[in-house]
Write a protein that holds these residues in place. Structure first.
Motif, PDB file in Angstrom:
ATOM      1  N   PRO A   3      50.848  23.243  46.043  1.00  0.00           N
ATOM      2  CA  PRO A   3      51.634  24.334  46.461  1.00  0.00           C
ATOM      3  C   PRO A   3      52.708  24.224  47.602  1.00  0.00           C
ATOM      4  O   PRO A   3      53.136  24.737  48.328  1.00  0.00           O
ATOM      5  CB  PRO A   3      50.589  25.556  47.255  1.00  0.00           C
ATOM      6  N   ASN A   4      52.756  22.709  48.344  1.00  0.00           N
ATOM      7  CA  ASN A   4      53.132  22.277  49.326  1.00  0.00           C
ATOM      8  C   ASN A   4      54.130  21.264  49.555  1.00  0.00           C
ATOM      9  O   ASN A   4      54.080  20.601  50.490  1.00  0.00           O
ATOM     10  CB  ASN A   4      51.805  22.095  50.396  1.00  0.00           C
ATOM     11  N   CYS A   5      55.200  21.186  48.519  1.00  0.00           N
ATOM     12  CA  CYS A   5      55.865  20.136  48.605  1.00  0.00           C
ATOM     13  C   CYS A   5      57.091  20.639  49.602  1.00  0.00           C
ATOM     14  O   CYS A   5      57.788  21.616  49.440  1.00  0.00           O
ATOM     15  CB  CYS A   5      56.794  19.836  47.272  1.00  0.00           C
ATOM     16  N   GLY A   6      57.415  20.001  50.698  1.00  0.00           N
ATOM     17  CA  GLY A   6      58.300  20.384  51.653  1.00  0.00           C
ATOM     18  C   GLY A   6      59.723  19.685  51.564  1.00  0.00           C
ATOM     19  O   GLY A   6      59.578  18.400  51.387  1.00  0.00           O
ATOM     20  N   LYS A   7      60.598  20.311  51.769  1.00  0.00           N
ATOM     21  CA  LYS A   7      62.268  19.818  51.900  1.00  0.00           C
ATOM     22  C   LYS A   7      63.117  20.759  52.468  1.00  0.00           C
ATOM     23  O   LYS A   7      62.908  22.264  52.400  1.00  0.00           O
ATOM     24  CB  LYS A   7      62.651  19.406  50.404  1.00  0.00           C
ATOM     25  N   GLY A   8      64.175  20.291  53.127  1.00  0.00           N
ATOM     26  CA  GLY A   8      65.190  21.259  53.242  1.00  0.00           C
ATOM     27  C   GLY A   8      65.207  21.689  54.667  1.00  0.00           C
ATOM     28  O   GLY A   8      64.491  21.499  55.593  1.00  0.00           O
ATOM     29  N   GLU A   9      66.486  22.179  55.196  1.00  0.00           N
ATOM     30  CA  GLU A   9      66.610  23.049  56.698  1.00  0.00           C
ATOM     31  C   GLU A   9      67.260  24.287  56.536  1.00  0.00           C
ATOM     32  O   GLU A   9      68.457  24.278  56.001  1.00  0.00           O
ATOM     33  CB  GLU A   9      67.325  21.867  57.432  1.00  0.00           C
ATOM     34  N   PRO A  10      66.467  25.139  56.632  1.00  0.00           N
ATOM     35  CA  PRO A  10      65.047  25.399  56.983  1.00  0.00           C
ATOM     36  C   PRO A  10      64.233  24.940  56.036  1.00  0.00           C
ATOM     37  O   PRO A  10      64.552  25.157  55.007  1.00  0.00           O
ATOM     38  CB  PRO A  10      65.122  26.939  57.551  1.00  0.00           C
ATOM     39  N   ASN A  11      63.161  24.471  56.540  1.00  0.00           N
ATOM     40  CA  ASN A  11      62.025  23.840  55.283  1.00  0.00           C
ATOM     41  C   ASN A  11      61.609  24.919  54.611  1.00  0.00           C
ATOM     42  O   ASN A  11      61.644  25.945  54.631  1.00  0.00           O
ATOM     43  CB  ASN A  11      60.778  23.571  56.296  1.00  0.00           C
ATOM     44  N   GLN A  12      61.506  24.407  53.245  1.00  0.00           N
ATOM     45  CA  GLN A  12      61.178  25.270  51.905  1.00  0.00           C
ATOM     46  C   GLN A  12      60.006  24.419  51.661  1.00  0.00           C
ATOM     47  O   GLN A  12      60.141  23.426  50.948  1.00  0.00           O
ATOM     48  CB  GLN A  12      62.172  25.273  51.001  1.00  0.00           C
ATOM     49  N   CYS A  13      58.765  25.269  51.291  1.00  0.00           N
ATOM     50  CA  CYS A  13      57.436  24.536  50.976  1.00  0.00           C
ATOM     51  C   CYS A  13      57.490  25.104  49.341  1.00  0.00           C
ATOM     52  O   CYS A  13      57.714  26.380  49.062  1.00  0.00           O
ATOM     53  CB  CYS A  13      56.181  25.036  51.537  1.00  0.00           C
ATOM     54  N   ILE A  14      57.432  24.559  48.363  1.00  0.00           N
ATOM     55  CA  ILE A  14      57.725  24.847  46.993  1.00  0.00           C
ATOM     56  C   ILE A  14      56.585  24.349  45.982  1.00  0.00           C
ATOM     57  O   ILE A  14      55.845  23.274  46.429  1.00  0.00           O
ATOM     58  CB  ILE A  14      58.874  24.526  46.133  1.00  0.00           C
ATOM     59  N   THR A  15      56.143  24.998  45.135  1.00  0.00           N
ATOM     60  CA  THR A  15      55.264  24.513  44.062  1.00  0.00           C
ATOM     61  C   THR A  15      55.791  23.442  43.086  1.00  0.00           C
ATOM     62  O   THR A  15      57.001  23.348  42.524  1.00  0.00           O
ATOM     63  CB  THR A  15      54.852  25.815  43.211  1.00  0.00           C
ATOM     64  N   VAL A  16      54.957  22.305  43.108  1.00  0.00           N
ATOM     65  CA  VAL A  16      55.302  21.275  41.819  1.00  0.00           C
ATOM     66  C   VAL A  16      53.948  20.946  41.024  1.00  0.00           C
ATOM     67  O   VAL A  16      53.003  21.336  41.554  1.00  0.00           O
ATOM     68  CB  VAL A  16      55.767  19.928  42.544  1.00  0.00           C
ATOM     69  N   GLY A  17      54.116  20.660  39.796  1.00  0.00           N
ATOM     70  CA  GLY A  17      52.917  20.159  38.998  1.00  0.00           C
ATOM     71  C   GLY A  17      53.490  18.781  38.347  1.00  0.00           C
ATOM     72  O   GLY A  17      54.450  18.272  38.213  1.00  0.00           O
ATOM     73  N   HIS A  18      52.036  18.046  38.095  1.00  0.00           N
ATOM     74  CA  HIS A  18      52.359  16.446  37.861  1.00  0.00           C
ATOM     75  C   HIS A  18      51.140  16.308  36.997  1.00  0.00           C
ATOM     76  O   HIS A  18      49.998  16.253  37.280  1.00  0.00           O
ATOM     77  CB  HIS A  18      52.015  15.680  39.027  1.00  0.00           C
ATOM     78  N   GLY A  19      51.470  15.805  35.739  1.00  0.00           N
ATOM     79  CA  GLY A  19      50.626  15.547  34.685  1.00  0.00           C
ATOM     80  C   GLY A  19      50.599  13.928  34.624  1.00  0.00           C
ATOM     81  O   GLY A  19      51.506  13.466  34.584  1.00  0.00           O
TER      82      GLY A  19
END
Length: 479
Positions: free
Chosen positions: A447-463
């Motif tokens: 739930p915690n992929c961070g990037k951007g200014e201002p920071n944005q934490c976003i969901t990612v999935g990996h299989g």
């Protein structure tokens, strides 16, 4: 909501080439327990509207937490003025084609609704998880958390877009810390909050819940008496819960087109990938097939449309080891002149969408686990990420895992603690020599992929399936 937004959109009376309204409403419930004592019980509601206004080839943004027409009009006017001001220094003329007309609906499939358990019942289960994690007096800390999120988004635009998407996301995290003297080892449930899915409580109340929890506690204690990871160059087999991190850091972030453009360089870094690499760069061995696939049912970052309305489709980023396309929005694709995907995403209503990962998966091969291990005379098998470090070009990396086993004469033998490995991204992936079949493929997320200014934490999935890499430097905690 769609009809209300469309009515307000028609009444904004703001001169522009295009206007879009993206409304979000999100409810987040956190439940955490440590050593049987509740530490976090909260519910947060967050809602508002982002307005995008296109003027003179420039998009301006403004957001408001109000749904009243006069507040939406004020935000639209502010976005219009920002677009006009920024257009004097415009690097790229954003065409209207970057905001196509789309109409559609998406909803997460749910088997067991979040309200099937009361907050008290969820807390009671988390307390019980802590009790089962404590398999011995050597467990000095046990923790259990659940994160339940309901998100709805609505998108309308002056060229006729109408999109409604509804997401139910669940993540759980269980961990046990064992101690003997000065030696401390920690084992978790496939890594910190790796068990993240779209769906309902069926991803909490699983058939294997209690056996999984007791294994976590037992392996934390087991690591106390395990040998230190040897320093060696050998065959490394990674479980899917570590491949999550490997894919994310060494494939996902380097392929974000805004990094390659330089938009992210000041904050998150750039990429070793160059514009001329698309269609030409050998990123890995022929076994390496990486897909961007927001269509996988129940994977954490599935959706039908990104936050600019671009329809989401399954695409190969890397096919048989060759780089084919990047992670970039319609704007980034046009600016670089390379193909991308529908990945313009925002973490909330008050953030502008930027190039992000979603579901990024390594496709399975044709080797089952028994055959893979049986074909290795000497190597190490590692599970679950513990920590990571990678340079700002996403080239050189060093990752640590929680748990490992030696591979000797085709068999998993001794348990190893403090397992680490290092590599250089293209060389590492070029040494992918065996790939697990569909039976070894598992999906996780964060739930915690961070990037951007201002920071944005976003969901990612990996299989990923289980994967074997040759000639990898491994080492223990003392190296």
């Amino acid at each position: 909501m769609i009809s209300d937004l469309s009515r307000h959109l028609q009444q904004l009376n703001v001169a522009a080439d295009w206007i879009g309204l993206r409304a979000n409403r999100e409810v987040v419930r956190n439940r955490s327990v440590r050593d049987g004592i509740p530490t976090d019980n909260g519910t947060q509601l967050n809602q508002g509207v982002m307005l995008e206004v296109l003027v003179n080839g420039q998009i301006g943004y403004a957001a408001t937490n109000s749904f009243r027409l006069e507040d939406l009009r004020a935000a639209a006017t502010a976005a219009q003025q920002r677009a006009i001001a920024a257009s004097e220094w415009n690097l790229y003329q954003t065409p209207l084609s970057a905001r196509p007309k789309v109409v559609g609906y998406y909803a997460t499939p749910v088997e067991k609704a979040f309200d099937a358990l009361s907050p008290g019942e969820i807390n009671a289960l988390l307390i019980k998880v802590c009790q089962h994690l404590k398999v011995s007096d050597q467990i000095v800390q046990a923790s259990a958390s659940a994160l339940l999120t309901e998100t709805e988004s609505w998108f309308v635009s002056t060229n006729g877009s109408e999109v409604h998407q509804k997401f139910f996301r669940i993540g759980t995290d269980f961990a046990a810390t064992a101690q003997e003297g000065n030696l401390v080892q920690r084992r978790s449930d496939n890594g910190w909050f790796a068990r993240c899915y779209q769906g309902g409580l069926e991803y909490f109340l699983t058939d294997d819940l209690w056996s999984r929890v007791e294994t976590i506690g037992a392996q934390a204690v087991e690591l106390l008496s395990a040998e230190e990871c040897p320093e060696d160059t050998t065959t490394l087999v990674l479980a899917p819960d570590q491949m999550l991190l490997q894919i994310h850091e060494s494939v996902g972030h380097p392929l974000e087109l805004d990094r390659i453009l330089g938009d992210e360089r000041n904050y998150a870094g750039g990429s070793f990938v160059n514009l001329e690499d698309f269609g030409n760069l050998t990123y890995g061995s022929k076994l390496m097939n990486i897909t961007f696939d927001p269509t996988v049912s129940s994977e954490f970052a599935s959706y039908a449309f990104d936050d600019t309305g671009a329809p989401a489709t399954r695409e190969h980023l890397i096919q048989e080891g060759v780089l084919k396309r990047g992670l970039g929005s319609l704007e980034s694709q046009a600016r670089l002149g390379v193909p991308g995907v529908a990945c313009s995403r925002a973490s909330s209503w008050n953030r502008a969408p930027i190039d992000r990962m979603a579901n990024l998966n390594l496709e399975p091969g044709d080797t089952n686990m028994e055959t893979m291990i049986g074909n290795i005379d000497h190597g190490i098998y590692m599970e679950a990420n513990r920590s990571w470090s990678i340079d700002d070009q996403r080239h050189k990396f060093q990752f640590s895992c929680e748990y490992a086993k030696l591979i000797e004469n085709g068999k998993l033998t001794k348990t190893i603690r403090n397992p680490n490995y290092r590599g250089i991204t293209p060389e590492f992936w070029s040494n992918l020599v065996m790939l697990g079949d569909r039976s070894t493929w598992k999906m996780y997320g964060t739930p915690n992929c961070g990037k951007g200014e201002p920071n944005q934490c976003i969901t990612v999935g990996h299989g990923s399936p289980v994967a074997a890499f040759a000639n990898v430097e491994v080492f223990g905690g003392a190296a």
